[in-house]
Design an enzyme around this catalytic site. Sequence first.
Site, PDB file in Angstrom:
ATOM      1  N   ARG A  89     -10.768 -23.351 -12.758  1.00  0.00           N
ATOM      2  CA  ARG A  89     -11.268 -24.260 -13.786  1.00  0.00           C
ATOM      3  C   ARG A  89     -11.651 -23.464 -15.030  1.00  0.00           C
ATOM      4  O   ARG A  89     -12.097 -22.326 -14.941  1.00  0.00           O
ATOM      5  CB  ARG A  89     -12.489 -25.031 -13.273  1.00  0.00           C
ATOM      6  N   TYR A 228      -3.774 -26.241 -12.971  1.00  0.00           N
ATOM      7  CA  TYR A 228      -4.687 -25.893 -11.880  1.00  0.00           C
ATOM      8  C   TYR A 228      -5.526 -27.112 -11.454  1.00  0.00           C
ATOM      9  O   TYR A 228      -5.980 -27.877 -12.308  1.00  0.00           O
ATOM     10  CB  TYR A 228      -5.619 -24.731 -12.290  1.00  0.00           C
ATOM     11  N   GLY A 230      -8.662 -28.314 -10.611  1.00  0.00           N
ATOM     12  CA  GLY A 230      -9.808 -28.930 -11.296  1.00  0.00           C
ATOM     13  C   GLY A 230      -9.517 -29.322 -12.738  1.00  0.00           C
ATOM     14  O   GLY A 230     -10.192 -30.186 -13.305  1.00  0.00           O
ATOM     15  N   LYS A 237     -12.660 -33.573 -10.475  1.00  0.00           N
ATOM     16  CA  LYS A 237     -13.831 -33.187 -11.266  1.00  0.00           C
ATOM     17  C   LYS A 237     -13.997 -34.075 -12.500  1.00  0.00           C
ATOM     18  O   LYS A 237     -15.098 -34.456 -12.865  1.00  0.00           O
ATOM     19  CB  LYS A 237     -13.713 -31.730 -11.689  1.00  0.00           C
ATOM     20  N   HIS A 257     -21.788 -33.414  -6.781  1.00  0.00           N
ATOM     21  CA  HIS A 257     -20.920 -32.328  -6.306  1.00  0.00           C
ATOM     22  C   HIS A 257     -21.416 -31.894  -4.930  1.00  0.00           C
ATOM     23  O   HIS A 257     -22.077 -30.869  -4.788  1.00  0.00           O
ATOM     24  CB  HIS A 257     -20.992 -31.182  -7.319  1.00  0.00           C
ATOM     25  N   SER A 279     -19.377 -24.307  -6.776  1.00  0.00           N
ATOM     26  CA  SER A 279     -18.016 -24.050  -6.302  1.00  0.00           C
ATOM     27  C   SER A 279     -17.942 -22.703  -5.575  1.00  0.00           C
ATOM     28  O   SER A 279     -18.501 -21.712  -6.044  1.00  0.00           O
ATOM     29  CB  SER A 279     -17.048 -24.036  -7.479  1.00  0.00           C
ATOM     30  N   CYS A 281     -19.297 -21.838  -2.732  1.00  0.00           N
ATOM     31  CA  CYS A 281     -20.573 -21.420  -2.125  1.00  0.00           C
ATOM     32  C   CYS A 281     -20.804 -22.072  -0.767  1.00  0.00           C
ATOM     33  O   CYS A 281     -21.935 -22.094  -0.274  1.00  0.00           O
ATOM     34  CB  CYS A 281     -21.736 -21.706  -3.066  1.00  0.00           C
ATOM     35  N   GLY A 282     -19.775 -22.647  -0.131  1.00  0.00           N
ATOM     36  CA  GLY A 282     -19.917 -23.022   1.266  1.00  0.00           C
ATOM     37  C   GLY A 282     -19.892 -24.495   1.613  1.00  0.00           C
ATOM     38  O   GLY A 282     -20.174 -24.848   2.757  1.00  0.00           O
ATOM     39  N   ASP A 304     -16.636 -32.174  -1.068  1.00  0.00           N
ATOM     40  CA  ASP A 304     -16.788 -31.757  -2.474  1.00  0.00           C
ATOM     41  C   ASP A 304     -17.499 -32.782  -3.359  1.00  0.00           C
ATOM     42  O   ASP A 304     -18.174 -32.396  -4.299  1.00  0.00           O
ATOM     43  CB  ASP A 304     -15.405 -31.444  -3.068  1.00  0.00           C
ATOM     44  N   ARG A 395      -6.086 -21.584  -2.896  1.00  0.00           N
ATOM     45  CA  ARG A 395      -6.546 -22.869  -2.336  1.00  0.00           C
ATOM     46  C   ARG A 395      -5.551 -23.449  -1.342  1.00  0.00           C
ATOM     47  O   ARG A 395      -4.364 -23.123  -1.367  1.00  0.00           O
ATOM     48  CB  ARG A 395      -6.728 -23.877  -3.496  1.00  0.00           C
ATOM     49  N   GLU A 520     -23.623 -20.695  12.749  1.00  0.00           N
ATOM     50  CA  GLU A 520     -25.062 -20.511  12.982  1.00  0.00           C
ATOM     51  C   GLU A 520     -25.899 -21.345  12.014  1.00  0.00           C
ATOM     52  O   GLU A 520     -27.101 -21.547  12.234  1.00  0.00           O
ATOM     53  CB  GLU A 520     -25.445 -19.029  12.861  1.00  0.00           C
ATOM     54  N   ASN A 521     -25.292 -21.812  10.936  1.00  0.00           N
ATOM     55  CA  ASN A 521     -26.039 -22.669  10.002  1.00  0.00           C
ATOM     56  C   ASN A 521     -26.517 -23.947  10.681  1.00  0.00           C
ATOM     57  O   ASN A 521     -27.415 -24.630  10.184  1.00  0.00           O
ATOM     58  CB  ASN A 521     -25.182 -23.003   8.770  1.00  0.00           C
TER      59      ASN A 521
HETATM   60  P1  GDP Z   1     -16.967 -24.549  -1.453  1.00  0.00           P
HETATM   61  O1  GDP Z   1     -16.080 -24.137  -2.567  1.00  0.00           O
HETATM   62  O2  GDP Z   1     -18.373 -24.814  -1.899  1.00  0.00           O
HETATM   63  O3  GDP Z   1     -16.385 -25.644  -0.641  1.00  0.00           O
HETATM   64  O4  GDP Z   1     -17.111 -23.246  -0.506  1.00  0.00           O
HETATM   65  P2  GDP Z   1     -16.286 -22.852   0.820  1.00  0.00           P
HETATM   66  O5  GDP Z   1     -16.828 -23.537   2.010  1.00  0.00           O
HETATM   67  O6  GDP Z   1     -14.832 -22.971   0.569  1.00  0.00           O
HETATM   68  O7  GDP Z   1     -16.684 -21.315   0.920  1.00  0.00           O
HETATM   69  C1  GDP Z   1     -16.436 -20.435  -0.148  1.00  0.00           C
HETATM   70  C2  GDP Z   1     -16.518 -19.013   0.361  1.00  0.00           C
HETATM   71  O8  GDP Z   1     -17.817 -18.771   0.913  1.00  0.00           O
HETATM   72  C3  GDP Z   1     -15.520 -18.737   1.471  1.00  0.00           C
HETATM   73  O9  GDP Z   1     -14.990 -17.442   1.292  1.00  0.00           O
HETATM   74  C4  GDP Z   1     -16.358 -18.792   2.722  1.00  0.00           C
HETATM   75  O10 GDP Z   1     -15.841 -17.978   3.750  1.00  0.00           O
HETATM   76  C5  GDP Z   1     -17.735 -18.322   2.251  1.00  0.00           C
HETATM   77  N1  GDP Z   1     -18.826 -18.927   3.051  1.00  0.00           N
HETATM   78  C6  GDP Z   1     -18.969 -20.230   3.366  1.00  0.00           C
HETATM   79  N2  GDP Z   1     -20.049 -20.433   4.163  1.00  0.00           N
HETATM   80  C7  GDP Z   1     -20.621 -19.213   4.341  1.00  0.00           C
HETATM   81  C8  GDP Z   1     -21.767 -18.750   5.085  1.00  0.00           C
HETATM   82  O11 GDP Z   1     -22.503 -19.505   5.731  1.00  0.00           O
HETATM   83  N3  GDP Z   1     -22.044 -17.400   5.009  1.00  0.00           N
HETATM   84  C9  GDP Z   1     -21.252 -16.543   4.289  1.00  0.00           C
HETATM   85  N4  GDP Z   1     -21.579 -15.250   4.283  1.00  0.00           N
HETATM   86  N5  GDP Z   1     -20.153 -16.944   3.606  1.00  0.00           N
HETATM   87  C10 GDP Z   1     -19.850 -18.252   3.620  1.00  0.00           C
HETATM   88  P1  PGA Z   2     -15.059 -26.268  -4.579  1.00  0.00           P
HETATM   89  O1  PGA Z   2     -14.115 -27.236  -5.445  1.00  0.00           O
HETATM   90  O2  PGA Z   2     -16.421 -26.769  -4.945  1.00  0.00           O
HETATM   91  O3  PGA Z   2     -14.612 -26.560  -3.197  1.00  0.00           O
HETATM   92  O4  PGA Z   2     -14.891 -24.838  -4.976  1.00  0.00           O
HETATM   93  C1  PGA Z   2     -13.388 -26.893  -6.523  1.00  0.00           C
HETATM   94  C2  PGA Z   2     -14.218 -26.585  -7.737  1.00  0.00           C
HETATM   95  O5  PGA Z   2     -15.435 -26.891  -7.749  1.00  0.00           O
HETATM   96  O6  PGA Z   2     -13.621 -26.074  -8.676  1.00  0.00           O
HETATM   97 MN    MN Z   3     -16.182 -28.393  -6.186  1.00  0.00          MN
HETATM   98 MN    MN Z   4     -14.672 -26.725  -1.095  1.00  0.00          MN
END
Ligand code: GDP
Ligand code: PGA
Ligand code: MN
Ligand code: MN
Length: 611
Positions: A89, A228, A230, A237, A257, A279, A281-282, A304, A395, A520-521
Site C-alpha cells: 500500500r 497491488y 490494498g 481498504k 481494521h 497490517s 501484526c498478527g 482483516d 501475499r 500459545e496466544n
Molecule cells: P496481519 O497482516 O495483521 O493479518 O498479520 P499476520 O497474521 O499475517 O502476521 C504477520 C506476520 O507476523 C507474519 O510473519 C506472522 O508469522 C507474524 N506473527 C503473527 N502472529 C505472531 C505471534 O503471535 N508472534 C510472533 N512472533 N509473530 C507473529
Molecule cells: P493485513 O492486510 O492487515 O492483513 O496486512 C493488508 C493491509 O492492511 O495492507
Molecule cells: Mn489489513
Molecule cells: Mn492479514
Amino acid sequence: LIPPAPTRSAAKPVKPGSVNAPEGADPRVVAWVASVAELTEPADIVWADGTPEEYQRLIDIMLEAGTIVPVPKRPNSYLARSHPDDVARMESRTFICAEDADDAGPTNNWRDPASMRQVLGGLFDGSMRGRTMYVIPFSMGPVGGPISKLGIEITDSPYVVASMHAMTRVGTAALEAMRGTTDWVPAVHSIGAPLAEGEQDVAWPCNSTRYISHFPETREIWSFGSAYGGNALLAKKCFALRIASVQARDEGWLAEHMLLLRMKHEDGRVMHLAGAFPSACGKTNLAMLQPTIPGWKVETLGDDIVWMRPGEDGRLWAINPENGFFGVAPGTSEKTNATAMAMMEHDTIFTNVALTADGDVWWEGMTKEAPEGLIDWQGRPYDPANGPAAHPNARFTVRAEQAPSIAPDWEEAVPLDAIIFGGRRPTQVPLVLQARDWEHGVYVGSTVSSQQTAAAEGTVGEIRRDPFAMLPFCGYNMGDYFSHWIDMGHRLGRHAPKIFSVNWFRRDADGGFLWPGFGENARVLEWIAGRVAGTAAGVDTAIGIMPAEGSLNLEGLDLDAEVVDELFEIDPKAWLTELVDVEAFFGQFGHALPTGLVRQLNHVRWRLEHV
Ligand code: GDP
Ligand code: PGA
Ligand code: MN
Ligand code: MN
C-alpha cells in the site's frame, strides 16, 4: 474531469447494449459505466458475473499475458510477480478529498475535491485504451444482509477481477440488488497503462504516477497506477474501511481494521472477539489460531475487516464483510499457522513469493532452510545478495470457505464479547491488560503504536502511533472518530464488549521474542474469556488491569519466571515518557479531540506518578 457520482448524475439515458450491460441493470448504473467508458476509452467492456467459468477465463488471460505462472504442486494455483515497485500500500499516495480539510483531519493526506477531479480527469483520459474494462458488481457481506453494502468496481486489470472473485461476493445477485437504488459505492481503478495498436504488453503493467483517492461526501473511489491489493482491490481498504468508516459515522455503526473469531470450550463456553492490529501484526494468524491448551477451539470469522452495529438487544453485532483472505505469506508455516497452510493447498493466487525447482511456492519462515534451486519473487535465480527470496509483503489470496477453521455460520452476524488492540512493541507494553471501562478502552485503542512493517511503504521497524490500527484507513478526522467510539460506548452501556490490549512482540535483551506467540496466544484469550465471564482475577495497575498471580494459564509452557515478569513489567519512567508522545499526538487534533481522552491521559499519568 472525472464524471460525477451516480447519485448526482442527471442520468442521461444510455442504451444498455452500448456498454454491454446485462439485461435489467439499473439505468443509473448503466449511465455511470458509460460515463467512465467515455473517459477511459477501453477497447471492450465486460460485466463480471462471478461464475467459475469467468474466473477460469481470467486465469487463461493472465497466463497468456504472463501476469501469472502456474504453481504445479498446488491444483488451480498461480503465482503473480508484480512490478518491483508495486508491492505494498502507498500511504503517501492515498488521499481523502473532503470538501473541508478539517474533515480529513491531521492524519490523512487531504486534497481539494474539485482540483483532484481535474487531476484524475487528466490521468484517466484514455487510460484504458487497448484494454478490456471490467465492471464488477459486488456485495460486502451477504447480498441483502442487514449489515451488508453494495459497490461496483470498474478496472482494466484481470488480476484485480480474479482477486475480487475471492475477496468479495461478485456478480449478478449484487447487480440485481442495485436495481432501484443509488445506495452503492462507485469505485474506478485503472493501472494507467494504455496499449497502443500492436504494442506488446508487459507481465505487470502499472504506472509510476499513483493516486488512491477517496471522496467521502459522494462516497466515490478513484485509484490510478497500482495493481497491488490494498491500492487496487477497492472493495477492501478503500471501501470497507475508508468510505465505510464515514458511512458508519453518519449512520451510527463502526467499520474497523479487525479480525473476528469465536473461541469455544468443550464445556459450552463461547466468546466472540474482534481484534485490531496494524497490517502484518498478527490478525490473520490469530483468526486461525489452533489453541495449545486443552478444551478450546477457535473458529475463524474474519481476518482483516469487521463491520459492527448495535442490535435490538442492545449488544454490538459484528460481521466480516469480506469473502476471502489476503494474507501475509512470509512467516506462515506448519508450526505458526497450519490452518493457513492447509487452506492454500489449492485454488490460491500467490503474489511475490518464491518458486521451488519442483514447482511449489516458498517464502522465508516456511522452512528453516531455503531449498536449492529457488526462483525469487522477481523471477531470478535466488541469490541472498539480492535480498529475500519472497518479498516481505508477499501475499496469498484465497476464498474464506477454504479455511478448515472457518465457522460454519461465518456469514451471519455475531454478538461481540471482547475487543482487543495490539501492535508490535519490542519493549514496555505488557502481554495483556484490560481497560478499566469503555472510555479507558477508547484511550487504549487511540494510543496503539507499532513498528512499521512491509505492508506499506516506509521504514520497517520504526515505531509510529497507529490508533485503532486505523491510521491509514480512517476516512475522516480521527479526532471525530475517537468521539464516535466514545458515543458508541454510551449507546451500548452495560452491553458494551470489554476492551483489552495485547502485545505478542515484546523482546528480550538479545532481540528474541519473550512470548512464544501463535497457538500459545490462546492462553491470553482464555484469560480474556475469564474476565468477560467474571471468573478470572485481575490486578488494577496504572495502565490497566493485569492478570492476577496464577490467573493466566502458563501450564506446560517452558517459560522462566523472569521471562514472565519481563512480559508484564511496567516501567513507570518509560511510560511517563510515552505519555509525552501521546500528548503531542493528541495535540494535533485540537478541539476535535474528545475530552474523555484527555481525562484518561491525565488519570494514567497521575497513577504513574503516584505508585
Ligand atoms: P496481519 O497482516 O495483521 O493479518 O498479520 P499476520 O497474521 O499475517 O502476521 C504477520 C506476520 O507476523 C507474519 O510473519 C506472522 O508469522 C507474524 N506473527 C503473527 N502472529 C505472531 C505471534 O503471535 N508472534 C510472533 N512472533 N509473530 C507473529
Ligand atoms: P493485513 O492486510 O492487515 O492483513 O496486512 C493488508 C493491509 O492492511 O495492507
Ligand atoms: Mn489489513
Ligand atoms: Mn492479514
